[in-house]
Enzyme design. Sequence first.
Site: not given
Length: 362
Positions: A103, A173, A197
């Site tokens: 990511w 993030d 999530k």
Amino acid sequence: MANRAYNFNAGPAALPLEVLQQAQEQFVEFDNTGMSLMEMSHRGAVYEKVHYETENLLRELLGIPEGYKVLFLQGGASTQFAMIPMNLLSPGKVGAYVATGSWATKAIEEAKLFGDTAIAASSEADKYARIPSLTDVKIPDNAAYLHVTSNETIEGTQWQAYPDSGSVPLIGDLSSDILCRPIDVSRFGLIYAGAQKNLGPSGVTIAVIREDLIGKPSMTVPTMLRYSTHAKADSLYNTPPTFAIYMVNTVLKWVKANGGAAGMAARNGEKAKLLYDAIDGSGGFYRGFAESASRSIMNVTFRMGSEELEKQFAKESEANGFVGLKGHRSVGGLRASIYNAVPPESVQALVSFMKDFQSRNG
């Protein structure tokens, strides 16, 4: 409920059963209005109450200090990969990134489309099995910001402590570990997280941005991709994902009722220990992918002796009611995502299955 799966999906992920049941009760008619919340105007008083209550819950649970705006955005965290450089890069400045895995790499590649980037530290040489040490992070003098990916869902690594970026805004993030533990928001210029999530369903992305970073971008940026657009309108410039924000609201109330971020940290620590102890105590039958000091309490990644055995494990686990244990296609292996809403009982059931599988195949 007897037929609930053991849900270890990496995202969209497990939601608290109580939250789902409450949403079910309120789905057709919300708050005696004769309508579902999904049918209401986002300009109306009923929805606005939900909207601002959700913001206030985030402020409370994250401990957000004065001087920050809370934004509800769309496009997932991946859109933030572009919005950050578009809004914060300027001529002569570079976006500094710590390369920790899949990511972080996506964020870096997107930023290159809009300006210069620099790698402040990287664990690529170790196949992203660890988080770089804090002393390895070298921030360029002309850095506009330093970006870190708090938790790498694919590799199963997590920052245990964040770098001190000094006067350079730190951007995080936190898509896969927001509210899994307490953090000091004041150390960040911006944090962002897709909801799917730890916060709710997919469809809304949370951004918490320091007000001094909200200004006129140095480059031409479309209206909908400017932080200032959404900050000025309290995230009501256009129609927000109203039902997704309502679901975040209910999840945040569940988090608060279960001890807030500190309560989640205790809950997640116990689940992670149970699973890592099973891996480490298997005599090598299961092998953790991430280095011990960098292990995530959200995504537990592990390998076995052969890909054939891993495929057999995945197949048998599915037959026994376990969902989402196959590792990401880019790294293979196995992965159990144990986000806030995953019950400890699901982890206990997985550990029992792992021990049984080893007894039959070890």
